[in-house]
Design an enzyme around this catalytic site. Structure first.
Site, PDB file in Angstrom:
ATOM      1  N   ASP A  58      10.268  -6.924   5.356  1.00 17.19           N
ATOM      2  CA  ASP A  58      11.151  -6.920   6.529  1.00 17.19           C
ATOM      3  C   ASP A  58      11.271  -5.555   7.178  1.00 17.19           C
ATOM      4  O   ASP A  58      11.001  -4.521   6.573  1.00 17.19           O
ATOM      5  CB  ASP A  58      12.559  -7.357   6.121  1.00 17.19           C
ATOM      6  N   GLY A  98      12.170  -9.192  -0.810  1.00 17.76           N
ATOM      7  CA  GLY A  98      10.843  -9.220  -0.206  1.00 17.76           C
ATOM      8  C   GLY A  98       9.801 -10.060  -0.934  1.00 17.76           C
ATOM      9  O   GLY A  98       8.855 -10.553  -0.329  1.00 17.76           O
ATOM     10  N   ASP A 148       6.573  -6.956  -4.044  1.00 14.08           N
ATOM     11  CA  ASP A 148       5.843  -7.103  -2.791  1.00 14.08           C
ATOM     12  C   ASP A 148       5.005  -5.867  -2.463  1.00 14.08           C
ATOM     13  O   ASP A 148       3.809  -5.954  -2.249  1.00 14.08           O
ATOM     14  CB  ASP A 148       6.801  -7.445  -1.628  1.00 14.08           C
ATOM     15  N   ARG A 190      10.416 -11.362   7.958  1.00 17.81           N
ATOM     16  CA  ARG A 190      10.012 -11.841   6.629  1.00 17.81           C
ATOM     17  C   ARG A 190       9.256 -13.163   6.714  1.00 17.81           C
ATOM     18  O   ARG A 190       8.455 -13.490   5.851  1.00 17.81           O
ATOM     19  CB  ARG A 190      11.240 -12.067   5.741  1.00 17.81           C
ATOM     20  N   THR A 227      11.227   2.510  -6.883  1.00 18.65           N
ATOM     21  CA  THR A 227      11.900   1.233  -7.148  1.00 18.65           C
ATOM     22  C   THR A 227      11.286   0.548  -8.365  1.00 18.65           C
ATOM     23  O   THR A 227      11.987   0.139  -9.286  1.00 18.65           O
ATOM     24  CB  THR A 227      11.775   0.306  -5.916  1.00 18.65           C
ATOM     25  N   ASP A 271       5.579   1.772  -2.643  1.00 22.11           N
ATOM     26  CA  ASP A 271       5.431   2.889  -1.713  1.00 22.11           C
ATOM     27  C   ASP A 271       5.555   4.198  -2.499  1.00 22.11           C
ATOM     28  O   ASP A 271       4.562   4.693  -3.024  1.00 22.11           O
ATOM     29  CB  ASP A 271       6.501   2.740  -0.620  1.00 22.11           C
ATOM     30  N   THR A 272       6.757   4.769  -2.640  1.00 25.56           N
ATOM     31  CA  THR A 272       6.900   5.982  -3.463  1.00 25.56           C
ATOM     32  C   THR A 272       6.738   5.648  -4.940  1.00 25.56           C
ATOM     33  O   THR A 272       6.400   6.509  -5.741  1.00 25.56           O
ATOM     34  CB  THR A 272       8.293   6.628  -3.278  1.00 25.56           C
ATOM     35  N   GLY A 273       7.023   4.408  -5.296  1.00 30.52           N
ATOM     36  CA  GLY A 273       6.926   3.985  -6.691  1.00 30.52           C
ATOM     37  C   GLY A 273       8.276   4.025  -7.402  1.00 30.52           C
ATOM     38  O   GLY A 273       8.409   3.541  -8.525  1.00 30.52           O
TER      39      GLY A 273
HETATM   40  P1  IMP Z   1       9.419   2.562  -3.157  1.00 24.09           P
HETATM   41  O1  IMP Z   1      10.583   2.665  -4.099  1.00 24.09           O
HETATM   42  O2  IMP Z   1       9.330   3.738  -2.244  1.00 24.09           O
HETATM   43  O3  IMP Z   1       8.119   2.277  -3.849  1.00 24.09           O
HETATM   44  O4  IMP Z   1       9.744   1.419  -2.152  1.00 24.09           O
HETATM   45  C1  IMP Z   1       9.602   0.132  -2.461  1.00 24.09           C
HETATM   46  C2  IMP Z   1      10.474  -0.721  -1.580  1.00 24.09           C
HETATM   47  O5  IMP Z   1      10.593  -0.210  -0.260  1.00 24.09           O
HETATM   48  C3  IMP Z   1       9.837  -2.058  -1.462  1.00 24.09           C
HETATM   49  O6  IMP Z   1      10.367  -2.916  -2.445  1.00 24.09           O
HETATM   50  C4  IMP Z   1      10.167  -2.474  -0.065  1.00 24.09           C
HETATM   51  O7  IMP Z   1      11.407  -3.157  -0.081  1.00 24.09           O
HETATM   52  C5  IMP Z   1      10.353  -1.199   0.696  1.00 24.09           C
HETATM   53  N1  IMP Z   1       9.158  -0.874   1.485  1.00 24.09           N
HETATM   54  C6  IMP Z   1       8.279   0.125   1.262  1.00 24.09           C
HETATM   55  N2  IMP Z   1       7.313   0.158   2.180  1.00 24.09           N
HETATM   56  C7  IMP Z   1       7.569  -0.880   3.009  1.00 24.09           C
HETATM   57  C8  IMP Z   1       6.895  -1.391   4.176  1.00 24.09           C
HETATM   58  O8  IMP Z   1       5.846  -0.912   4.651  1.00 24.09           O
HETATM   59  N3  IMP Z   1       7.478  -2.465   4.751  1.00 24.09           N
HETATM   60  C9  IMP Z   1       8.605  -3.056   4.273  1.00 24.09           C
HETATM   61  N4  IMP Z   1       9.255  -2.617   3.189  1.00 24.09           N
HETATM   62  C10 IMP Z   1       8.737  -1.533   2.562  1.00 24.09           C
HETATM   63 MG    MG Z   2      11.473  -4.606  -1.993  1.00 27.00          MG
END
Ligand code: IMP
Ligand code: MG
Length: 185
Positions: free
Chosen positions: A168, A53, A108, A174, A115, A111-113
């Site tokens: 995406d 992303g 990019d 993308r 990753t 979200d939850t943090g």
């Molecule tokens: P996290 O681990 O929940 O913070 O998620 C992060 C990953 O989820 C990002 O690197 C994105 O690949 C994907 N992601 C989270 N929210 C979105 C969104 O709104 N659109 C697209 N991808 C997202």
């Molecule tokens: Mg990502």
């Protein structure tokens, strides 16, 4: 570019993206110039992008950073159900060692943090000289783990699924030059 019928609305337009990324680049340039001066020169900044992303954001951001810089990429994948956090696995590692480097992690969207936390821990275990994180979008409503963000492009309080500018849905969208919210049904 035309707006697809599956898109609800444009959340961040092209001009706004460009303007904000210019600012981020200037801020990063300023901060790291001061760091390098304090340390008497040294090795170029290493920007690390999280594939896939981040590709578009990273490409635009590094061109706004006026410093010697290298970049590298890392890929993780989460295996799990849609709403239960899956196990994070490194799919593609960095090419170069990060030990003793000034690392700028570029992502990019947070979200939850989970990753970002996983990547930060992975990089920190390799003893970089410094680690800072830059994300284009800090999507706050679903945050589960506290994660350090040093440079934030946009903070969004709404829990919408975003696509475009690298983001995406099932691999698509993308290449949109703006960021849009997807219709939920
Ligand atoms: P996290 O681990 O929940 O913070 O998620 C992060 C990953 O989820 C990002 O690197 C994105 O690949 C994907 N992601 C989270 N929210 C979105 C969104 O709104 N659109 C697209 N991808 C997202
Ligand atoms: Mg990502």
């Amino acid at each position: 570019m035309r707006v697809d019928e599956k898109l609800k609305r444009i959340v961040i337009g092209e001009r706004e993206l460009k303007r904000r990324i210019k600012e981020l680049g200037a801020e990063i340039t300023r901060d790291y110039s001061a760091l390098a001066l304090a340390r008497g020169g040294e090795r170029p900044l290493l920007a690390i992008g999280l594939l896939r992303g981040v590709v578009i954001f990273l490409a635009d951001l590094v061109r706004e950073i006026d410093l010697p810089l290298e970049f590298d990429f890392i890929t993780v994948s989460s295996y799990g159900q849609a709403d239960s956090p899956g196990e994070l696995v490194l799919l593609k590692d960095l090419v170069d060692p990060v030990e003793d480097r000034d690392v700028l992690l570029v992502e990019d969207i947070v979200d939850t943090g989970r990753t970002l936390k996983f990547i930060q821990e992975t990089i920190l275990a390799r003893k970089p000289r410094s680690l800072r994180t830059c994300c284009l979008i800090d999507k706050t409503p679903r945050r589960e783990v506290e994660v350090q963000l040093d440079y934030i492009g946009f903070r969004l309080e709404e829990n919408e699924f975003l696509v475009g500018y690298g983001l995406d849905y099932a691999g698509l969208y993308r290449n949109l030059p703006y960021i849009a919210a997807l219709k939920t049904r």
